[in-house]
Design a protein around this motif. Structure first.
Motif, PDB file in Angstrom:
ATOM      1  N   LEU A 240       0.858  -1.179   0.000  1.00  0.00           N
ATOM      2  CA  LEU A 240       0.000   0.000   0.000  1.00  0.00           C
ATOM      3  C   LEU A 240       0.897   1.231   0.000  1.00  0.00           C
ATOM      4  O   LEU A 240       1.713   1.418   0.889  1.00  0.00           O
ATOM      5  N   GLY A 241       0.765   2.052  -1.028  1.00  0.00           N
ATOM      6  CA  GLY A 241       1.598   3.237  -1.165  1.00  0.00           C
ATOM      7  C   GLY A 241       2.755   3.040  -2.111  1.00  0.00           C
ATOM      8  O   GLY A 241       3.340   3.998  -2.606  1.00  0.00           O
ATOM      9  N   ARG A 242       3.120   1.797  -2.355  1.00  0.00           N
ATOM     10  CA  ARG A 242       4.189   1.484  -3.302  1.00  0.00           C
ATOM     11  C   ARG A 242       3.618   0.875  -4.575  1.00  0.00           C
ATOM     12  O   ARG A 242       3.916   1.315  -5.667  1.00  0.00           O
ATOM     13  N   LEU A 243       2.750  -0.124  -4.436  1.00  0.00           N
ATOM     14  CA  LEU A 243       2.183  -0.816  -5.591  1.00  0.00           C
ATOM     15  C   LEU A 243       0.749  -0.402  -5.886  1.00  0.00           C
ATOM     16  O   LEU A 243       0.306  -0.468  -7.026  1.00  0.00           O
TER      17      LEU A 243
ATOM     18  N   LEU B 219     -15.301  -0.654  -4.376  1.00  0.00           N
ATOM     19  CA  LEU B 219     -14.012  -0.075  -4.010  1.00  0.00           C
ATOM     20  C   LEU B 219     -13.217   0.181  -5.275  1.00  0.00           C
ATOM     21  O   LEU B 219     -13.413  -0.503  -6.294  1.00  0.00           O
ATOM     22  N   ALA B 220     -12.299   1.131  -5.209  1.00  0.00           N
ATOM     23  CA  ALA B 220     -11.376   1.395  -6.300  1.00  0.00           C
ATOM     24  C   ALA B 220      -9.977   1.017  -5.828  1.00  0.00           C
ATOM     25  O   ALA B 220      -9.545   1.458  -4.753  1.00  0.00           O
ATOM     26  N   ILE B 221      -9.287   0.203  -6.610  1.00  0.00           N
ATOM     27  CA  ILE B 221      -7.902  -0.140  -6.305  1.00  0.00           C
ATOM     28  C   ILE B 221      -7.045   0.467  -7.405  1.00  0.00           C
ATOM     29  O   ILE B 221      -7.071   0.009  -8.552  1.00  0.00           O
ATOM     30  N   MET B 222      -6.322   1.528  -7.051  1.00  0.00           N
ATOM     31  CA  MET B 222      -5.491   2.237  -8.013  1.00  0.00           C
ATOM     32  C   MET B 222      -4.104   1.613  -8.035  1.00  0.00           C
ATOM     33  O   MET B 222      -3.555   1.271  -6.983  1.00  0.00           O
ATOM     34  N   SER B 223      -3.531   1.502  -9.239  1.00  0.00           N
ATOM     35  CA  SER B 223      -2.215   0.881  -9.385  1.00  0.00           C
ATOM     36  C   SER B 223      -1.277   1.795 -10.160  1.00  0.00           C
ATOM     37  O   SER B 223      -1.690   2.805 -10.716  1.00  0.00           O
ATOM     38  N   GLU B 224      -0.024   1.411 -10.206  1.00  0.00           N
ATOM     39  CA  GLU B 224       1.019   2.171 -10.903  1.00  0.00           C
ATOM     40  C   GLU B 224       1.038   3.616 -10.416  1.00  0.00           C
ATOM     41  O   GLU B 224       0.824   4.559 -11.173  1.00  0.00           O
ATOM     42  N   LEU B 225       1.292   3.776  -9.123  1.00  0.00           N
ATOM     43  CA  LEU B 225       1.284   5.086  -8.497  1.00  0.00           C
ATOM     44  C   LEU B 225       2.353   5.991  -9.105  1.00  0.00           C
ATOM     45  O   LEU B 225       3.502   5.577  -9.274  1.00  0.00           O
ATOM     46  N   ALA B 226       1.974   7.226  -9.436  1.00  0.00           N
ATOM     47  CA  ALA B 226       2.927   8.191  -9.996  1.00  0.00           C
ATOM     48  C   ALA B 226       3.976   8.572  -8.952  1.00  0.00           C
ATOM     49  O   ALA B 226       5.142   8.779  -9.278  1.00  0.00           O
ATOM     50  N   VAL B 227       3.568   8.672  -7.705  1.00  0.00           N
ATOM     51  CA  VAL B 227       4.482   8.966  -6.601  1.00  0.00           C
ATOM     52  C   VAL B 227       4.222   7.937  -5.506  1.00  0.00           C
ATOM     53  O   VAL B 227       3.099   7.802  -5.036  1.00  0.00           O
ATOM     54  N   GLN B 228       5.273   7.217  -5.136  1.00  0.00           N
ATOM     55  CA  GLN B 228       5.140   6.217  -4.091  1.00  0.00           C
ATOM     56  C   GLN B 228       5.462   6.860  -2.748  1.00  0.00           C
ATOM     57  O   GLN B 228       6.455   7.579  -2.617  1.00  0.00           O
ATOM     58  N   ARG B 229       4.608   6.596  -1.756  1.00  0.00           N
ATOM     59  CA  ARG B 229       4.773   7.172  -0.426  1.00  0.00           C
ATOM     60  C   ARG B 229       4.327   6.166   0.619  1.00  0.00           C
ATOM     61  O   ARG B 229       3.657   5.190   0.309  1.00  0.00           O
ATOM     62  N   THR B 230       4.650   6.468   1.863  1.00  0.00           N
ATOM     63  CA  THR B 230       4.095   5.660   2.933  1.00  0.00           C
ATOM     64  C   THR B 230       2.579   5.871   2.910  1.00  0.00           C
ATOM     65  O   THR B 230       2.104   6.937   2.488  1.00  0.00           O
ATOM     66  N   PRO B 231       1.807   4.893   3.326  1.00  0.00           N
ATOM     67  CA  PRO B 231       0.341   5.010   3.215  1.00  0.00           C
ATOM     68  C   PRO B 231      -0.216   6.305   3.809  1.00  0.00           C
ATOM     69  O   PRO B 231      -1.081   6.941   3.198  1.00  0.00           O
ATOM     70  N   GLN B 232       0.278   6.729   4.966  1.00  0.00           N
ATOM     71  CA  GLN B 232      -0.267   7.930   5.589  1.00  0.00           C
ATOM     72  C   GLN B 232       0.089   9.220   4.838  1.00  0.00           C
ATOM     73  O   GLN B 232      -0.502  10.266   5.091  1.00  0.00           O
ATOM     74  N   ASN B 233       1.005   9.145   3.873  1.00  0.00           N
ATOM     75  CA  ASN B 233       1.391  10.333   3.099  1.00  0.00           C
ATOM     76  C   ASN B 233       0.890  10.298   1.648  1.00  0.00           C
ATOM     77  O   ASN B 233       1.277  11.155   0.836  1.00  0.00           O
ATOM     78  N   LEU B 234       0.049   9.337   1.300  1.00  0.00           N
ATOM     79  CA  LEU B 234      -0.503   9.285  -0.050  1.00  0.00           C
ATOM     80  C   LEU B 234      -1.464  10.444  -0.279  1.00  0.00           C
ATOM     81  O   LEU B 234      -2.193  10.849   0.626  1.00  0.00           O
ATOM     82  N   ALA B 235      -1.473  10.958  -1.505  1.00  0.00           N
ATOM     83  CA  ALA B 235      -2.430  11.990  -1.869  1.00  0.00           C
ATOM     84  C   ALA B 235      -3.831  11.380  -1.857  1.00  0.00           C
ATOM     85  O   ALA B 235      -3.995  10.191  -2.139  1.00  0.00           O
ATOM     86  N   GLN B 236      -4.837  12.168  -1.533  1.00  0.00           N
ATOM     87  CA  GLN B 236      -6.201  11.635  -1.597  1.00  0.00           C
ATOM     88  C   GLN B 236      -6.549  11.381  -3.061  1.00  0.00           C
ATOM     89  O   GLN B 236      -6.089  12.103  -3.939  1.00  0.00           O
ATOM     90  N   PRO B 237      -7.328  10.345  -3.348  1.00  0.00           N
ATOM     91  CA  PRO B 237      -7.558   9.898  -4.725  1.00  0.00           C
ATOM     92  C   PRO B 237      -8.232  10.902  -5.659  1.00  0.00           C
ATOM     93  O   PRO B 237      -8.111  10.777  -6.871  1.00  0.00           O
ATOM     94  N   ASN B 238      -8.915  11.898  -5.135  1.00  0.00           N
ATOM     95  CA  ASN B 238      -9.575  12.877  -5.998  1.00  0.00           C
ATOM     96  C   ASN B 238      -8.685  14.079  -6.277  1.00  0.00           C
ATOM     97  O   ASN B 238      -9.008  14.922  -7.096  1.00  0.00           O
ATOM     98  N   ALA B 239      -7.546  14.208  -5.575  1.00  0.00           N
ATOM     99  CA  ALA B 239      -6.675  15.390  -5.710  1.00  0.00           C
ATOM    100  C   ALA B 239      -6.013  15.463  -7.075  1.00  0.00           C
ATOM    101  O   ALA B 239      -5.714  14.499  -7.698  1.00  0.00           O
TER     102      ALA B 239
END
Length: 173
Positions: free
Chosen positions: A6-9, A153-173
């Motif tokens: 979560l946050g990487r993949l 649920l939505a499972i987003m993949s291939e994150l443009a920026v990988q972060r720790t889960p608590q630092n992920l951008a909100q999905p609508n941003a």
């Protein structure tokens, strides 16, 4: 520290909150901003209908803004994958269901109403129109045949920026 998937993949977002009855009215999904991801898998999880054989229709939409803007059908769905059984218990295999490219995908009530179902529809960021960056799914009111509990649920993949889960951008941003 253990590296988390979560946050990487992948990231997970809300689409349609769990409802006691998808057939209580139209269900509108939250928008996912695909600029942050390579794609999204929409995961519908529905319970068996209490009665009837109403179809459940999932409609993929694209949007030009986080709220408002222009919304329209995204006619790219050619397949979905389904697990179904009277009681899902982990021994089900995925079934590939194909169709002509469309925004709507129908889980036919004659086949699926009496079953518990997990269905996955995937959308790639490059499938959106040039002026659209957001995507969501809606579920039309299935009808009055019976109560149908469910959520998406939505499972987003291939994150443009990988972060720790608590630092992920909100999905609508």
């Amino acid at each position: 520290m253990t590296v988390k998937a979560l946050g990487r993949l992948f990231d997970v977002g809300h689409q349609i909150a769990p409802v006691a009855d998808l057939a209580a009215g139209a269900n509108t999904g939250a928008r996912i901003h695909l600029k942050n991801y390579g794609g999204v898998a929409f995961v519908l999880y529905k319970g068996a209908a209490s009665a009837g054989t109403d179809d459940v229709v999932v409609d993929v939409q694209e949007h030009t803004a986080a709220t408002g803007g222009t919304s329209r059908d995204l006619d790219v769905t050619t397949e979905l994958f389904v697990k179904s059984e009277a009681t899902l218990d982990g021994d089900e295999a995925w079934t590939r269901v194909t169709q002509t490219a469309a925004s709507e995908t129908t889980l036919a009530g004659a086949t699926y109403a009496a079953l518990q179902v997990i269905a996955v529809i995937e959308v790639r960021a490059e499938q959106l129109s040039d002026d659209a960056e957001w995507v969501s799914v809606n579920i039309a009111d299935p009808g009055t045949g019976g109560t149908i509990p469910g959520c998406v649920l939505a499972i987003m993949s291939e994150l443009a920026v990988q972060r720790t889960p608590q630092n992920l951008a909100q999905p609508n941003a």
